[in-house]
Design a protein around this motif. Sequence first.
Motif, PDB file in Angstrom:
ATOM      1  N   PRO A   1       5.365 -80.496  -4.064  1.00  0.00           N
ATOM      2  CA  PRO A   1       6.612 -81.125  -4.503  1.00  0.00           C
ATOM      3  C   PRO A   1       7.805 -80.173  -4.480  1.00  0.00           C
ATOM      4  CG  PRO A   1       5.126 -80.811  -6.358  1.00  0.00           C
ATOM      5  CD  PRO A   1       4.346 -80.522  -5.123  1.00  0.00           C
ATOM      6  N   ILE A   2       7.593 -78.888  -4.755  1.00  0.00           N
ATOM      7  CA  ILE A   2       8.720 -77.945  -4.698  1.00  0.00           C
ATOM      8  C   ILE A   2       9.225 -77.825  -3.268  1.00  0.00           C
ATOM      9  CG2 ILE A   2       9.370 -75.514  -4.923  1.00  0.00           C
ATOM     10  CD1 ILE A   2       7.625 -75.391  -7.431  1.00  0.00           C
ATOM     11  N   ASN A   3       8.317 -77.707  -2.307  1.00  0.00           N
ATOM     12  CA  ASN A   3       8.738 -77.646  -0.906  1.00  0.00           C
ATOM     13  C   ASN A   3       9.414 -78.935  -0.469  1.00  0.00           C
ATOM     14  OD1 ASN A   3       7.840 -75.049  -0.524  1.00  0.00           O
ATOM     15  ND2 ASN A   3       5.905 -75.625   0.455  1.00  0.00           N
ATOM     16  N   ARG A   4       8.841 -80.056  -0.894  1.00  0.00           N
ATOM     17  CA  ARG A   4       9.403 -81.352  -0.488  1.00  0.00           C
ATOM     18  C   ARG A   4      10.834 -81.509  -0.976  1.00  0.00           C
ATOM     19  NH1 ARG A   4      11.991 -84.928   0.575  1.00  0.00           N
ATOM     20  NH2 ARG A   4      11.567 -87.152   0.752  1.00  0.00           N
ATOM     21  N   TYR A   5      11.074 -81.204  -2.246  1.00  0.00           N
ATOM     22  CA  TYR A   5      12.403 -81.428  -2.799  1.00  0.00           C
ATOM     23  C   TYR A   5      13.363 -80.283  -2.504  1.00  0.00           C
ATOM     24  CZ  TYR A   5      10.669 -85.622  -5.011  1.00  0.00           C
ATOM     25  OH  TYR A   5      10.150 -86.871  -5.219  1.00  0.00           O
ATOM     26  N   ALA A   6      12.853 -79.068  -2.276  1.00  0.00           N
ATOM     27  CA  ALA A   6      13.726 -77.984  -1.828  1.00  0.00           C
ATOM     28  C   ALA A   6      14.293 -78.322  -0.450  1.00  0.00           C
ATOM     29  CB  ALA A   6      12.968 -76.673  -1.787  1.00  0.00           C
ATOM     30  N   MET A   7      13.460 -78.859   0.411  1.00  0.00           N
ATOM     31  CA  MET A   7      13.922 -79.269   1.736  1.00  0.00           C
ATOM     32  C   MET A   7      15.015 -80.327   1.625  1.00  0.00           C
ATOM     33  SD  MET A   7      11.705 -80.764   4.959  1.00  0.00           S
ATOM     34  CE  MET A   7      10.965 -82.079   3.976  1.00  0.00           C
ATOM     35  N   GLU A   8      14.830 -81.292   0.728  1.00  0.00           N
ATOM     36  CA  GLU A   8      15.829 -82.345   0.560  1.00  0.00           C
ATOM     37  C   GLU A   8      17.108 -81.803  -0.068  1.00  0.00           C
ATOM     38  OE1 GLU A   8      17.833 -86.053   0.401  1.00  0.00           O
ATOM     39  OE2 GLU A   8      16.320 -85.152   1.709  1.00  0.00           O
ATOM     40  N   ALA A   9      16.985 -80.906  -1.060  1.00  0.00           N
ATOM     41  CA  ALA A   9      18.172 -80.318  -1.676  1.00  0.00           C
ATOM     42  C   ALA A   9      18.989 -79.542  -0.646  1.00  0.00           C
ATOM     43  CB  ALA A   9      17.774 -79.409  -2.834  1.00  0.00           C
ATOM     44  N   LYS A  10      18.312 -78.800   0.216  1.00  0.00           N
ATOM     45  CA  LYS A  10      19.013 -78.039   1.244  1.00  0.00           C
ATOM     46  C   LYS A  10      19.617 -78.963   2.302  1.00  0.00           C
ATOM     47  CE  LYS A  10      17.498 -74.047   2.653  1.00  0.00           C
ATOM     48  NZ  LYS A  10      18.592 -73.200   2.134  1.00  0.00           N
ATOM     49  N   ARG A  11      18.952 -80.042   2.610  1.00  0.00           N
ATOM     50  CA  ARG A  11      19.528 -81.007   3.549  1.00  0.00           C
ATOM     51  C   ARG A  11      20.828 -81.584   2.984  1.00  0.00           C
ATOM     52  NH1 ARG A  11      20.298 -86.125   4.725  1.00  0.00           N
ATOM     53  NH2 ARG A  11      19.595 -86.748   2.651  1.00  0.00           N
ATOM     54  N   GLN A  12      20.806 -81.921   1.694  1.00  0.00           N
ATOM     55  CA  GLN A  12      22.008 -82.464   1.060  1.00  0.00           C
ATOM     56  C   GLN A  12      23.146 -81.439   1.048  1.00  0.00           C
ATOM     57  OE1 GLN A  12      20.800 -83.877  -2.790  1.00  0.00           O
ATOM     58  NE2 GLN A  12      19.464 -85.457  -1.955  1.00  0.00           N
ATOM     59  N   LEU A  13      22.823 -80.189   0.746  1.00  0.00           N
ATOM     60  CA  LEU A  13      23.846 -79.143   0.795  1.00  0.00           C
ATOM     61  C   LEU A  13      24.420 -79.009   2.197  1.00  0.00           C
ATOM     62  CD1 LEU A  13      22.195 -76.414  -1.454  1.00  0.00           C
ATOM     63  CD2 LEU A  13      24.336 -77.620  -1.941  1.00  0.00           C
ATOM     64  N   ASP A  14      23.579 -79.180   3.201  1.00  0.00           N
ATOM     65  CA  ASP A  14      24.051 -79.092   4.579  1.00  0.00           C
ATOM     66  C   ASP A  14      24.959 -80.269   4.924  1.00  0.00           C
ATOM     67  OD1 ASP A  14      24.010 -77.563   7.011  1.00  0.00           O
ATOM     68  OD2 ASP A  14      22.766 -79.117   7.909  1.00  0.00           O
ATOM     69  N   VAL A  15      24.636 -81.447   4.411  1.00  0.00           N
ATOM     70  CA  VAL A  15      25.517 -82.608   4.602  1.00  0.00           C
ATOM     71  C   VAL A  15      26.913 -82.304   4.059  1.00  0.00           C
ATOM     72  CG1 VAL A  15      25.948 -84.993   3.880  1.00  0.00           C
ATOM     73  CG2 VAL A  15      23.660 -84.327   4.609  1.00  0.00           C
ATOM     74  N   LEU A  16      26.959 -81.788   2.828  1.00  0.00           N
ATOM     75  CA  LEU A  16      28.245 -81.465   2.215  1.00  0.00           C
ATOM     76  C   LEU A  16      28.950 -80.340   2.968  1.00  0.00           C
ATOM     77  CD1 LEU A  16      27.274 -81.546  -1.573  1.00  0.00           C
ATOM     78  CD2 LEU A  16      28.659 -83.226  -0.343  1.00  0.00           C
ATOM     79  N   ASP A  17      28.189 -79.330   3.380  1.00  0.00           N
ATOM     80  CA  ASP A  17      28.789 -78.186   4.056  1.00  0.00           C
ATOM     81  C   ASP A  17      29.458 -78.600   5.363  1.00  0.00           C
ATOM     82  OD1 ASP A  17      28.997 -75.266   3.580  1.00  0.00           O
ATOM     83  OD2 ASP A  17      28.104 -75.147   5.580  1.00  0.00           O
ATOM     84  N   LYS A  18      28.805 -79.455   6.118  1.00  0.00           N
ATOM     85  CA  LYS A  18      29.391 -79.927   7.376  1.00  0.00           C
ATOM     86  C   LYS A  18      30.640 -80.762   7.122  1.00  0.00           C
ATOM     87  CE  LYS A  18      25.382 -79.830  10.466  1.00  0.00           C
ATOM     88  NZ  LYS A  18      24.595 -78.829   9.753  1.00  0.00           N
ATOM     89  N   GLN A  19      30.638 -81.571   6.066  1.00  0.00           N
ATOM     90  CA  GLN A  19      31.817 -82.367   5.740  1.00  0.00           C
ATOM     91  C   GLN A  19      32.979 -81.472   5.320  1.00  0.00           C
ATOM     92  OE1 GLN A  19      32.414 -85.426   6.191  1.00  0.00           O
ATOM     93  NE2 GLN A  19      34.014 -86.097   4.779  1.00  0.00           N
ATOM     94  N   LEU A  20      32.679 -80.500   4.474  1.00  0.00           N
ATOM     95  CA  LEU A  20      33.732 -79.646   3.929  1.00  0.00           C
ATOM     96  C   LEU A  20      34.191 -78.578   4.914  1.00  0.00           C
ATOM     97  CD1 LEU A  20      32.277 -79.397   0.335  1.00  0.00           C
ATOM     98  CD2 LEU A  20      34.473 -80.448   0.968  1.00  0.00           C
ATOM     99  N   ALA A  21      33.500 -78.418   6.024  1.00  0.00           N
ATOM    100  CA  ALA A  21      33.970 -77.523   7.075  1.00  0.00           C
ATOM    101  C   ALA A  21      35.236 -78.066   7.724  1.00  0.00           C
ATOM    102  CB  ALA A  21      32.882 -77.336   8.131  1.00  0.00           C
ATOM    103  N   GLN A  22      35.443 -79.369   7.619  1.00  0.00           N
ATOM    104  CA  GLN A  22      36.574 -80.019   8.275  1.00  0.00           C
ATOM    105  C   GLN A  22      37.672 -80.435   7.308  1.00  0.00           C
ATOM    106  OE1 GLN A  22      35.033 -83.287  10.797  1.00  0.00           O
ATOM    107  NE2 GLN A  22      32.989 -82.512  10.307  1.00  0.00           N
TER     108      GLN A  22
END
Length: 285
Positions: free
Chosen positions: A175-196
């Motif tokens: 579960p830690i790996n599963r949700y760490a992957m999702e947390a990082k995916r969400q951070l990447d979503v925000l990071d790509k949006q805020l790059a622009q």
Amino acid sequence: MSEVYTPPQVWQWNTESGGHFASINRPVAGATHVKELPQGKHPLQLYSLGTPNGRKVTVLLEELLEMGLNGAEYDAWLIDISEGNQFSSGFVDINPNSKIPALMDYSGAAPVRVFESGAIMLYLAEKFNFFVPTVGSTERAECLSWLFWNIGSAPFLGGGFGHFYAYAPEKLEYPINRYAMEAKRQLDVLDKQLAQRQYLCGDQYTIADMANFAWYGALVLGELYKAAEFLDVTSYTHVVRWAEQIQQRPAVIRGKRVNLAWGPEQDQLKERHDASDFNKPSIES
């Protein structure tokens, strides 16, 4: 490695399941005890706790007051979820789901209850016509999309990653790996949006930023779950830039203190009834 778990044919509530919040989690709704909620002098009565979901609303209220909107004055009462305050009859009357935050608005002809953080934010932004774009505009569609992205995504960060990484009775790899992957995916979503964009919806600071800052801003600033290094949050440079910019706003500084009941004593403001309360060291509940 833990023993393999075979689910029973019919699940039964095991009150000894453990975990940080085991004493207050239960599979049924409704009040456990009779207790009315206090009511202060302002039309807006907030019942909350200084968690990320609670901070969404207190930051918004302080931002509205920063704009000179005196009608946004409010009383903020502490709901201590570790003590089960959210299961009182008074709180359940406002929020049958027994989760903070919950709001009562007595400014109109009849009292209005509002529960769920996103609903409260949208209600207040529309009530005062600030921090949400005009109805029918493309900007509003973008704002609401990011607001509801937060509502749908943050439970994977809090109830998923945060629970298994910080609160579960034992550390489990899957579960830690599963949700760490999702947390990082969400951070990447925000990071790509805020790059622009400066803010999530462009140049305009909105309730979408406030809602997401409460969770993801706190995460990249090292304020959630002691997980900043584990999730390598500094690699999300645009999220960090955005969070550092927002955290400097005076209303955000104040809003983060309201209903805070842990951490350094000078940062806590367990109840808030007037702007002058911020000048006091602490208010006991």
